[in-house]
Design an enzyme around this catalytic site. Structure first.
Site, short mmCIF file in Angstrom:
data_model
loop_
_atom_site.label_atom_id
_atom_site.label_comp_id
_atom_site.label_asym_id
_atom_site.label_seq_id
_atom_site.Cartn_x
_atom_site.Cartn_y
_atom_site.Cartn_z
N GLN A 224 0.81 -1.21 0.00
CA GLN A 224 0.00 0.00 0.00
C GLN A 224 0.84 1.26 0.00
O GLN A 224 2.05 1.23 0.25
CB GLN A 224 -0.90 0.00 1.23
CG GLN A 224 -0.14 -0.07 2.55
CD GLN A 224 -1.06 -0.29 3.73
OE1 GLN A 224 -1.37 0.66 4.45
NE2 GLN A 224 -1.50 -1.53 3.94
N HIS B 227 0.19 5.76 1.04
CA HIS B 227 -0.71 6.75 1.61
C HIS B 227 -0.53 8.07 0.88
O HIS B 227 0.58 8.41 0.46
CB HIS B 227 -0.40 6.95 3.10
CG HIS B 227 -0.42 5.68 3.89
ND1 HIS B 227 -1.53 4.87 3.94
CD2 HIS B 227 0.52 5.07 4.64
CE1 HIS B 227 -1.27 3.82 4.70
NE2 HIS B 227 -0.03 3.91 5.13
N GLU C 92 3.46 7.56 8.91
CA GLU C 92 3.50 6.62 10.03
C GLU C 92 4.92 6.19 10.35
O GLU C 92 5.83 6.33 9.53
CB GLU C 92 2.62 5.39 9.75
CG GLU C 92 3.04 4.59 8.54
CD GLU C 92 2.01 3.50 8.21
OE1 GLU C 92 2.42 2.36 7.93
OE2 GLU C 92 0.80 3.80 8.18
N ARG D 78 -4.16 0.68 -2.20
CA ARG D 78 -3.52 -0.64 -2.23
C ARG D 78 -2.94 -0.95 -3.60
O ARG D 78 -3.51 -0.60 -4.62
CB ARG D 78 -4.52 -1.71 -1.81
CG ARG D 78 -4.98 -1.54 -0.36
CD ARG D 78 -6.08 -2.51 0.04
NE ARG D 78 -6.43 -2.32 1.44
CZ ARG D 78 -7.31 -1.41 1.86
NH1 ARG D 78 -7.92 -0.63 0.98
NH2 ARG D 78 -7.57 -1.28 3.14
#
Length: 391
Positions: free
Chosen positions: A100, A102, A137, A278
């Site tokens: 994936q 973001h 993240e 994804r």
């Protein structure tokens, strides 16, 4: 200071044993993937607060909404709004997560607005943008933690594919020798994700057999194919750097960086968003055109973060964003108490030993929320992670 009661998310890829072992609880036999700490509406932590002469358990999101400045501090509210801007987790991957990326903040805002205008329900399986926020993240390993992160040097990937000696991979090998590198990577990923499904399934099967035979650097991809037979994400994964973090090492994942976690136990912190595009290794929706618009085709080795302790013992994992700040304390027996009081909100998580916060012992996997400005003194022996913001 509030002890947190947290929710375990039972996603299919979760380990059946890692979280119970950390928490000292009995396994249920079901996957236990993530322990959420924070005020995300999907599974907010719960705290016990005085109420009508007694006490009652409340969602942390409701407590913050009732008095944002008291709980978060004026600086955090001014910068991020009346919400806790991060979600803190323990992640226990027993099998691979989806490959994936973001979006960045501008992409998330534009994508969310477009899908809202189009009237696509937020819970629709083909919706890309669940909110208007970005999702940088950071993951820090508690055990050896295996993953994929960012594009490998294209020539090295060409050698990896060529060694498989699979005819249908040879066009990708040729493309990966082309220049410029970013265009070559884009062309190969596009070709992989738009190939005829039956042809790609045959390519994945032949490649998986070759990877199993070759072992070594090829072995992880045979494992991915075992979990996701015929999935084009197996070939896409071969374009990425394979990495194993050792305990205490961390990895920051910014916008547009393709990645997947394969296995291990770690602490994860992210901006409070659920936006995921994804690339594969999933039965869920893959929007190839939108994905290709968001992916950054930059090749290079991922930067592993290895912090050094300050004189007070705090080890900070430096990142280029302000929605979260993660650090840890690894305290030997007899260590001097440390004042953790700060004008920003904090979640403190124990992962080893029994560190104490204001005299309250925290066993591994237990956490507390400390409102902005409230006194917090760390004592005792063990490992404590500290999540807060930069405001």
């Amino acid at each position: 200071m509030d002890r947190l009661s947290n929710t375990v998310r039972p996603y299919a890829w979760g380990s059946t044993t890692a979280l119970p072992e950390l928490l000292g609880t009995a396994p249920t036999g079901e996957p236990q993937a993530e322990l959420w700490m924070g005020a995300h509406p999907g599974a907010p932590s719960r705290v016990t607060r005085p109420s009508d002469g007694g006490e009652r358990e409340l969602p942390l999101s409701d407590v913050i909404a009732a008095d944002p400045e008291k709980e978060l501090g004026a600086a955090s509210v001014a910068k991020f709004g009346p919400h806790l801007p991060f979600l803190f987790k323990i992640i226990a991957a027993g099998s691979p997560l989806s490959l994936q990326v973001h979006p960045d903040l501008a992409q998330a805002q534009a994508g969310y607005a477009a899908e809202e205008q189009a009237g696509i329900p937020v819970d629709a399986p083909h919706r890309n943008y669940k909110d208007a926020n970005h999702k940088p993240e950071l993951v820090c390993a508690l055990t050896p933690f295996e993953g994929l992160c960012g594009f490998r040097n294209p020539v090295e990937t060409a050698d990896l594919l060529a060694a498989c000696d699979v005819d249908s991979l040879k066009p990708y090998v040729d493309l990966l020798h082309a220049h410029p590198e970013d265009a070559a990577l884009r062309e190969v990923l596009t070709a992989v994700l738009t190939a005829d499904p039956d042809d790609m399934a045959a390519t994945v099967a032949a490649t998986a057999a070759a990877c199993a035979r070759l072992g070594g650097a090829h072995a992880p991809y045979a494992g991915l194919a075992h979990h996701f037979p015929g999935d084009p994400g197996v070939i896409a994964a071969m374009l990425l750097n394979h990495i194993v973090l050792q305990p205490g090492e961390a990895l920051f994942l910014g916008a547009g960086v393709p990645h997947a976690y394969i296995g291990g136990l770690g602490v994860e912190i992210m901006a409070n968003s659920d936006n995921v595009l994804r690339c594969g290794l999933t039965p869920k929706h893959v929007d190839v055109p939108e994905l290709l618009r968001v992916v950054r085709f930059d090749a290079g080795e991922p930067r592993v973060l290895r912090p050094e302790a300050s004189p007070a013992g705090e080890e900070v994992y430096e990142t280029p964003i302000d929605e979260f700040r993660l650090s840890r304390y690894v305290r030997p027996e007899g260590a001097t108490p440390v004042d953790l009081t700060t004008p920003t909100p904090q979640i403190l998580l124990a992962t080893a030993g029994t560190p104490h916060v204001d005299g309250t012992a925290l066993a591994p996997g237990r956490s507390v929320f400390v409102p902005a400005g409230e006194k917090a003194e760390l004592s005792g022996m063990g490992t404590l992670f500290r999540a807060t913001v930069v405001a």
